[in-house]
Design a protein around this motif. Structure first.
Motif, short mmCIF file in Angstrom:
data_model
loop_
_atom_site.label_atom_id
_atom_site.label_comp_id
_atom_site.label_asym_id
_atom_site.label_seq_id
_atom_site.Cartn_x
_atom_site.Cartn_y
_atom_site.Cartn_z
N LEU A 132 95.77 51.69 36.38
CA LEU A 132 95.81 53.00 35.74
C LEU A 132 94.44 53.66 35.78
O LEU A 132 93.41 52.97 35.65
CB LEU A 132 96.25 52.86 34.28
N ASN A 133 94.42 54.99 35.94
CA ASN A 133 93.15 55.70 35.85
C ASN A 133 92.87 56.07 34.40
O ASN A 133 93.71 55.87 33.51
CB ASN A 133 93.14 56.95 36.76
N TYR A 134 91.69 56.63 34.13
CA TYR A 134 91.28 56.90 32.75
C TYR A 134 92.20 57.89 32.06
O TYR A 134 92.49 57.76 30.87
CB TYR A 134 89.84 57.42 32.75
N GLU A 135 92.67 58.91 32.77
CA GLU A 135 93.53 59.91 32.16
C GLU A 135 94.87 59.30 31.76
O GLU A 135 95.40 59.59 30.68
CB GLU A 135 93.76 61.08 33.12
N GLU A 136 95.42 58.43 32.60
CA GLU A 136 96.69 57.76 32.28
C GLU A 136 96.54 56.85 31.07
O GLU A 136 97.42 56.77 30.22
CB GLU A 136 97.17 56.96 33.48
N ILE A 137 95.39 56.18 30.98
CA ILE A 137 95.15 55.29 29.85
C ILE A 137 95.01 56.09 28.57
O ILE A 137 95.51 55.70 27.51
CB ILE A 137 93.89 54.44 30.10
N ALA A 138 94.33 57.23 28.65
CA ALA A 138 94.07 58.04 27.46
C ALA A 138 95.33 58.69 26.91
O ALA A 138 95.49 58.85 25.69
CB ALA A 138 93.02 59.10 27.77
N LYS A 139 96.25 59.09 27.78
CA LYS A 139 97.43 59.83 27.34
C LYS A 139 98.70 59.01 27.30
O LYS A 139 99.70 59.42 26.71
CB LYS A 139 97.65 61.03 28.27
N GLY A 140 98.70 57.83 27.93
CA GLY A 140 99.94 57.08 28.10
C GLY A 140 100.68 57.63 29.30
O GLY A 140 100.51 58.79 29.68
N VAL A 141 101.50 56.80 29.92
CA VAL A 141 102.15 57.24 31.16
C VAL A 141 103.45 56.47 31.37
O VAL A 141 103.61 55.35 30.88
CB VAL A 141 101.19 57.02 32.37
N GLN A 142 104.36 57.09 32.08
CA GLN A 142 105.59 56.41 32.49
C GLN A 142 105.49 56.11 33.97
O GLN A 142 105.21 56.98 34.78
CB GLN A 142 106.81 57.29 32.21
N LYS A 143 105.71 54.85 34.35
CA LYS A 143 105.59 54.42 35.74
C LYS A 143 106.92 53.89 36.25
O LYS A 143 107.62 53.16 35.54
CB LYS A 143 104.53 53.31 35.87
N ASN A 144 107.25 54.26 37.46
CA ASN A 144 108.42 53.69 38.15
C ASN A 144 107.90 52.76 39.24
O ASN A 144 107.20 53.20 40.16
CB ASN A 144 109.28 54.80 38.78
N ILE A 145 108.20 51.50 39.12
CA ILE A 145 107.70 50.52 40.09
C ILE A 145 108.87 49.77 40.73
O ILE A 145 109.89 49.53 40.08
CB ILE A 145 106.72 49.51 39.45
N LYS A 146 108.69 49.42 41.99
CA LYS A 146 109.70 48.63 42.70
C LYS A 146 109.33 47.16 42.60
O LYS A 146 108.21 46.77 42.92
CB LYS A 146 109.79 49.07 44.16
N VAL A 147 110.28 46.36 42.13
CA VAL A 147 110.03 44.94 41.91
C VAL A 147 110.97 44.12 42.78
O VAL A 147 112.19 44.32 42.74
CB VAL A 147 110.24 44.57 40.42
N LYS A 148 110.42 43.24 43.59
CA LYS A 148 111.23 42.31 44.39
C LYS A 148 111.56 41.10 43.52
O LYS A 148 110.66 40.42 43.03
CB LYS A 148 110.48 41.90 45.65
#
Length: 383
Positions: A132-148
């Motif tokens: 995560l970058n600093y802005e994502e850490i500061a505001k919180g973020v929703q991530k979509n990740i592909k998991v095998k």
């Protein structure tokens, strides 16, 4: 901000309690609010679920450590969302109380489908890293990740059977997943309950396996998982998303997805706990006459005023421009450390001017008695 109650408070134990004390406390609370003892009481059922969720975390050393450090954010995600379901709880319940005690109090074995034990084998946990970058850490973020990972077989919907007719009720236990044996002792008759050896406690047997998953009820594939990451997380912090790990075998519960947080380094800023620091370099002339400077922050640019006569090492503070605390209203600041740039090469004309200025009383060092020491500034930075 989480509205969940403190897990230690739910079980009525202190934070430093031993694993045995936590287990005993859970037994007491679970017995008190068990649905069979409180039929139709929704409040008791919610407290029963709440206690099971608390025990699920506090009985696991890894989850407990994350909870102690980060609170609910360290063990929460948007997988199951509301903690373990009733099937998971009753499966866990038998392990805590023992099948004999469970049956004697509530008239049956562990609950699952139709009163049988939970089916299948629970899937394993998975670990993934998210940067995560600093802005994502500061505001919180929703991530979509592909998991095998292992996912539920679509052909048999996780049963492992070729078709519905291939699933037969176990003839040994009659679908209960347990066998009871009555023996005579000098104290009288004693009943024991054990896992059915024919179906391994599942209550059913498969006569023909699914051709796609070979009877496992799962296949190796890929799944896109949506993860809500709260504001204020830090490097090395772990989040747990329930039920999004490897699918279980033959309809067993899925494992958890463990998210390891990594921080992407900022090109100009440096993190120090909740605070963020920036090194501002200004010229000698700017330090003498003062200036307006534009400095980078987590979410853009900010203008600050450098007053005339600013000394090298001066620290300016932008209140509330740092990182938020996880599960708290606390927020850090941005600290701007001023460095006066000294030229390394000067022309003969510049040298002459500087030598003349050096003879002036105004350019002789005069330490300000009111100026705080270096150590005072450091203390302020970390206060």
């Amino acid at each position: 901000m989480s509205t969940k109650r403190d897990y230690y408070e739910i079980l009525g134990v202190a934070k430093g309690s031993s694993a045995d004390d936590i287990k005993k406390a859970y037994r007491k609370v679970a017995m008190q609010f068990h649905p069979d003892r409180n039929p139709g009481d929704k409040a008791a059922e919610e407290k029963f679920k709440e206690a099971a969720e608390a025990y699920e975390v506090l009985s696991d050393a890894d989850k407990r450590a994350r909870y102690d450090r980060y609170g609910h954010a360290g063990v929460s995600g948007n997988g199951r969302g509301n903690g373990p379901n009733m099937e998971d709880i009753f499966s866990q319940f038998g392990d805590i109380f023992g099948d004999d005690l469970f049956g004697s109090f509530f008239g049956g074995g562990r609950r699952g489908g139709g009163g049988s034990r939970s089916r299948g084998v629970r899937g394993s946990n998975l670990r993934v890293k998210i940067k995560l970058n600093y802005e994502e850490i500061a505001k919180g973020v929703q991530k979509n990740i592909k998991v095998k990972k292992y996912v539920t077989c679509n052909t048999c919907t996780g049963s492992g059977a070729k078709d519905k007719s291939s699933v037969q009720t176990c003839s040994t236990c009659g679908g209960s997943g347990q066998v009871r044996k009555v023996t005579s002792t000098f104290l009288g008759q004693m009943q024991t309950v054990t896992t059915c050896p024919t179906c391994n406690g599942e209550g059913s047997t498969i006569t023909a396996k699914c051709s796609v998953c070979k009877g496992e009820g799962r296949v190796y594939g890929e799944e896109t998982v949506t993860i809500d990451i709260p504001a204020g997380v830090q490097e090395g912090m772990q989040l747990s998303v329930g039920g999004r790990g490897n699918a279980g075998e033959r309809g067993g519960a899925a494992g958890d997805l463990i998210i390891l947080i990594e921080e992407e380094q900022h090109p100009e800023l440096h993190r120090d706990g909740l605070n963020v620091a920036f090194e501002l370099h200004i010229s000698f002339a700017d330090a003498v006459f003062g200036m307006n400077a534009e400095v980078p922050t987590i979410d853009g640019k900010a203008k600050i005023k450098i007053p005339p006569g600013t000394q090298s090492g001066k620290i300016f503070r932008l209140k509330g421009k740092g990182f938020p605390g996880v599960n708290s209203y606390e927020k850090g600041d941005q600290l701007i450390h001023v460095n006066v740039w000294t030229p390394q090469h000067v022309t003969p004309e510049e040298k002459a001017i500087l030598e003349k200025l050096g003879d002036s009383p105004n350019f002789q060092p005069k330490p300000d008695k009111n100026e705080r020491s270096f150590f005072d500034k450091v203390r302020e930075m970390f206060s």
